[in-house]
Design a protein around this motif. Structure first.
Motif, PDB file in Angstrom:
ATOM      1  N   ALA A   1      76.665  80.523  89.031  1.00 16.20           N
ATOM      2  CA  ALA A   1      75.293  80.006  89.044  1.00 16.20           C
ATOM      3  C   ALA A   1      75.273  78.520  89.387  1.00 16.20           C
ATOM      4  O   ALA A   1      74.444  78.062  90.190  1.00 16.20           O
ATOM      5  CB  ALA A   1      74.634  80.261  87.687  1.00 16.20           C
ATOM      6  N   VAL A   2      76.201  77.764  88.812  1.00 17.96           N
ATOM      7  CA  VAL A   2      76.283  76.325  89.107  1.00 17.96           C
ATOM      8  C   VAL A   2      76.603  76.109  90.582  1.00 17.96           C
ATOM      9  O   VAL A   2      75.997  75.258  91.252  1.00 17.96           O
ATOM     10  CB  VAL A   2      77.341  75.653  88.205  1.00 17.96           C
ATOM     11  N   LEU A   3      77.526  76.888  91.100  1.00 17.81           N
ATOM     12  CA  LEU A   3      77.899  76.753  92.510  1.00 17.81           C
ATOM     13  C   LEU A   3      76.710  77.050  93.425  1.00 17.81           C
ATOM     14  O   LEU A   3      76.458  76.323  94.397  1.00 17.81           O
ATOM     15  CB  LEU A   3      79.061  77.699  92.820  1.00 17.81           C
ATOM     16  N   LEU A   4      75.952  78.094  93.127  1.00 15.74           N
ATOM     17  CA  LEU A   4      74.784  78.437  93.946  1.00 15.74           C
ATOM     18  C   LEU A   4      73.739  77.327  93.907  1.00 15.74           C
ATOM     19  O   LEU A   4      73.107  77.022  94.927  1.00 15.74           O
ATOM     20  CB  LEU A   4      74.179  79.760  93.486  1.00 15.74           C
ATOM     21  N   GLU A   5      73.566  76.712  92.754  1.00 15.58           N
ATOM     22  CA  GLU A   5      72.616  75.598  92.662  1.00 15.58           C
ATOM     23  C   GLU A   5      73.110  74.395  93.450  1.00 15.58           C
ATOM     24  O   GLU A   5      72.338  73.753  94.166  1.00 15.58           O
ATOM     25  CB  GLU A   5      72.374  75.233  91.196  1.00 15.58           C
ATOM     26  N   GLU A   6      74.400  74.089  93.332  1.00 14.35           N
ATOM     27  CA  GLU A   6      74.963  72.945  94.069  1.00 14.35           C
ATOM     28  C   GLU A   6      74.813  73.144  95.576  1.00 14.35           C
ATOM     29  O   GLU A   6      74.566  72.191  96.311  1.00 14.35           O
ATOM     30  CB  GLU A   6      76.431  72.765  93.719  1.00 14.35           C
ATOM     31  N   LEU A   7      74.973  74.373  96.029  1.00 14.67           N
ATOM     32  CA  LEU A   7      74.922  74.670  97.463  1.00 14.67           C
ATOM     33  C   LEU A   7      73.506  74.987  97.953  1.00 14.67           C
ATOM     34  O   LEU A   7      73.314  75.274  99.128  1.00 14.67           O
ATOM     35  CB  LEU A   7      75.850  75.850  97.774  1.00 14.67           C
TER      36      LEU A   7
ATOM     37  N   LEU B   1      84.603  79.330  99.328  1.00 18.79           N
ATOM     38  CA  LEU B   1      85.118  79.408  97.964  1.00 18.79           C
ATOM     39  C   LEU B   1      86.450  78.673  97.826  1.00 18.79           C
ATOM     40  O   LEU B   1      86.677  77.949  96.849  1.00 18.79           O
ATOM     41  CB  LEU B   1      85.257  80.864  97.538  1.00 18.79           C
ATOM     42  N   ILE B   2      87.332  78.849  98.805  1.00 15.36           N
ATOM     43  CA  ILE B   2      88.619  78.144  98.773  1.00 15.36           C
ATOM     44  C   ILE B   2      88.392  76.633  98.768  1.00 15.36           C
ATOM     45  O   ILE B   2      89.027  75.889  98.005  1.00 15.36           O
ATOM     46  CB  ILE B   2      89.499  78.555  99.970  1.00 15.36           C
ATOM     47  N   ALA B   3      87.464  76.177  99.607  1.00 19.21           N
ATOM     48  CA  ALA B   3      87.168  74.744  99.677  1.00 19.21           C
ATOM     49  C   ALA B   3      86.619  74.209  98.352  1.00 19.21           C
ATOM     50  O   ALA B   3      86.762  73.023  98.046  1.00 19.21           O
ATOM     51  CB  ALA B   3      86.169  74.464 100.793  1.00 19.21           C
ATOM     52  N   ARG B   4      86.010  75.092  97.560  1.00 11.50           N
ATOM     53  CA  ARG B   4      85.456  74.713  96.260  1.00 11.50           C
ATOM     54  C   ARG B   4      86.458  74.912  95.122  1.00 11.50           C
ATOM     55  O   ARG B   4      86.094  74.845  93.952  1.00 11.50           O
ATOM     56  CB  ARG B   4      84.188  75.530  95.994  1.00 11.50           C
ATOM     57  N   GLY B   5      87.715  75.186  95.457  1.00 11.52           N
ATOM     58  CA  GLY B   5      88.750  75.277  94.439  1.00 11.52           C
ATOM     59  C   GLY B   5      88.942  76.648  93.818  1.00 11.52           C
ATOM     60  O   GLY B   5      89.681  76.790  92.840  1.00 11.52           O
ATOM     61  N   VAL B   6      88.297  77.670  94.381  1.00 11.44           N
ATOM     62  CA  VAL B   6      88.477  79.033  93.880  1.00 11.44           C
ATOM     63  C   VAL B   6      89.805  79.566  94.408  1.00 11.44           C
ATOM     64  O   VAL B   6      90.167  79.327  95.564  1.00 11.44           O
ATOM     65  CB  VAL B   6      87.298  79.934  94.327  1.00 11.44           C
TER      66      VAL B   6
END
Length: 200
Positions: free
Chosen positions: A26-32, A103-108
């Motif tokens: 949810a945080v990732l979707l808001e950030e993006l 996702l990889i770029a975001r550390g996943v």
């Protein structure tokens, strides 16, 4: 303070009531600044994946799968549509590799990011039970039955449960019929949310 369209897609209960996405997602979707309709779709598929893994744990306790990975994969499988929003309203596969890379770029980790790339590739070599469960959730949420996908999972279930394939088929068919009963309401929930980000 009024919620914006994305926050509504992430927090409204829905009908049927949909579980919230994992906090990290949810945080990732808001950030993006994800399209609200994408958030609604991810919630629907994630909720169905929850139903599938709960069922599998009860009925096939020997089935080898990673609950956390399946739920994360279902919650992020279409995240590449943030970069390819045209694929929210028409077919396309550019979002698959884009979602993985995002996702990889975001550390996943690769272990979790792979679902964004693999969710439409259930016939590819090396596909795991985790992948099959995410792919199935992405179909059955809207009531779509895909015979070759289901057959692959039936083989896994039969082996884990020491059943004949027809017995695993009957068991899976029953739970998929049950999940599909709410498909129209999930589709309606998704359609309530706009494709474009922003306040509505």
């Amino acid at each position: 303070m009024a919620l914006n369209a994305l926050q509504r897609a992430l927090t409204l209960p829905g009908d049927p009531v949909l579980r919230p996405l994992p906090h990290q997602v949810a945080v990732l979707l808001e950030e993006l600044q994800a399209p609200p309709r994408l958030a609604a779709h991810l919630r629907a598929v994630h909720d169905v994946a929850h139903q599938l893994v709960d069922w599998a744990e009860r009925h096939y306790p020997q089935l080898d799968f990673d609950r956390h990975a399946v739920l994360f994969g279902a919650a992020t499988h279409d995240i590449g549509k943030i970069l390819h929003p045209e694929e929210l309203s028409r077919p396309g596969s550019a979002h698959e590799e884009a979602g993985h890379d995002l996702l990889i770029a975001r550390g996943v980790t690769e272990e979790l990011a792979r679902f964004a790339r693999n969710h439409a590739s259930w016939n590819a070599p090396g596909i795991s039970t985790d992948d099959l469960l995410v792919s199935l959730a992405d179909k059955i949420w809207k009531g779509k039955r895909v015979t070759d996908l289901e057959q692959l999972l039936i083989e896994c279930l039969a082996e884990a449960g020491r059943q004949r394939p027809w017995e695993a088929f009957v068991a899976l068919d029953d739970v998929l019929d049950h999940i599909a009963q709410d498909a129209e309401r999930r589709l309606a929930f998704q359609a309530e949310h706009p494709v474009a980000p922003g306040i509505r």
